[in-house]
Design an enzyme around this catalytic site. Sequence first.
Site: not given
Ligand SMILES: Cc1cc2nc3c(=O)[nH]c(=O)nc-3n(C[C@H](O)[C@H](O)[C@H](O)COP(=O)(O)O)c2cc1C
Ligand SMILES: [Mn+2]
Length: 480
Positions: A168, A172-173, A186, A232, A281
């Site tokens: 995956n 996640y910051r 996450w 992805e 945020d």
């Molecule tokens: C700039 C940016 C920062 C993000 N930061 C976070 C974060 O810190 N934690 C989080 O859970 N999702 C964050 N997201 C949203 C996730 O990237 C998004 O939900 C993504 O679908 C997660 O991938 P996954 O479905 O494979 O877990 C962020 C998105 C962007 C564009």
């Molecule tokens: Mn995913």
Amino acid sequence: MIKNMQELINEFEASGELHRVKAPVDPELEITEITDRISKSGSLALLFENVGESAFPVLINAFGSNDRMRKILGCQSFDDIGARIQAFLDTKPPGSLKEKLKTLFTLKEMSGFLPRKVKSAPCQEVMHGPESELLDLLPILTCWPKDAGPFITLPLVITKDPDTGTQNLGMYRMQKFDRATTGMHWQYNKDGARHFDKYRERKQRMEVAVALGGSPAVTYASSAPMPPEVDELMLAGFLNNSPVEIVKAKTVDLFVPAQSDFVLEGYVDPDESRIEGPFGDHTGFYSPADYYPVFHVTCITRRSDAVYPATVVGKPPMEDVYMAKATERIFLPLIRMLVPEIVDMELPMEGVFHNCALVSIDKKHPGQAKKVINALWGLGQMSSTKFIAVFDSDIDLHEPSTVVWKLLNNVDPKRDMLFSEGPLDALDHSAPYPNFGGKMGVDATRKTREEGMGRPWPEEITMSEDIVQKVTQRWRDYGF
Ligand SMILES: Cc1cc2nc3c(=O)[nH]c(=O)nc-3n(C[C@H](O)[C@H](O)[C@H](O)COP(=O)(O)O)c2cc1C
Ligand SMILES: [Mn+2]
């Protein structure tokens, strides 16, 4: 297709969409203030060439306009990508809709977009071992005055499901704690967290790799709400029309995108957590400090010409607004597959995506708007949406004034509001508890007798077509 950040810089510089800042700048707050002003006024990509003590330039706001997003995703319009996905869906034999969605990304036709393994890669040209400065090498930004510290803001976090071996990629910051550790933010419902739960059950450390930069389509894909169990990188390959090249990481059993600028390799220990945040945020508020897992960086590999990618989130519009707009359009056909009466959707940026969805429907039976609201409250990442308003399909959802006009005029609060409760986004600060609280749906469609409308619904005013034409033809006669 824009293959990597170096190509992206060249392309956007040639089209006048990138500005180089040669003056020395501080990664603490100064870059944010510059970027915020640019984001709120026309929006160029920015390449800071001289950042603090770091040897690496910082690229920021690369995704920060619809034009640049379209170039990054290789399309004329985001809806073209939706249409390409729709075409794939149409090739599937009929089956249950859920089944169709699940198999969409495992279709034979999609297999051409699976990532391709290569033996050597630009992202491994230089290696910094465990005794090196590690994260101290990077120009990591401290974005806002009350942030807990510097944060890596565009990380592509790569993990592997221990049961299936599927990787995956999630954005996640990551808060930098010291040269070799960061937070791992996450949220509980994200795929990275789901993988981590499995390692915790097994009482095992989880290997993690974090890619920075590389193909911008890959960076976008890591933010996209793909179904769990779908890599992805396949979406990125689909967008690029060419498979993403991946290479085995040097010290962990994971594959990383070959074009990445940096790759951080390391692990997360299920027994360890640490306070992460606060962080300014994308809601425009600070998200509060909370316990999150800790990522240990054991080595860094990089390109010899590496550029450090970053974004600043804050009060909208910022760069992430344009990434989210692409997601809204690309994922609409998938949502329509599950809720077929939906015609269009708009996530207004002021709702910061999880707080508000506007949808229009082709209404055929009583109560259908409320059915759609409930369906969306049960659908993937849409299920954390707080407000949903439903309109008839003869509306342009992307015109805020029309939306507010219909909302205020078409709604009888007693009859047309639907109150509920359920999961909310972790970033919602209004609910009494984290991740859980109230929700509201609004039926702003035309109401029928079957829905308790005791009076005829009025007709909307429009001018007759012959008069419109006549006046257009005669416009100059009136002296305008
Ligand atoms: C700039 C940016 C920062 C993000 N930061 C976070 C974060 O810190 N934690 C989080 O859970 N999702 C964050 N997201 C949203 C996730 O990237 C998004 O939900 C993504 O679908 C997660 O991938 P996954 O479905 O494979 O877990 C962020 C998105 C962007 C564009
Ligand atoms: Mn995913």
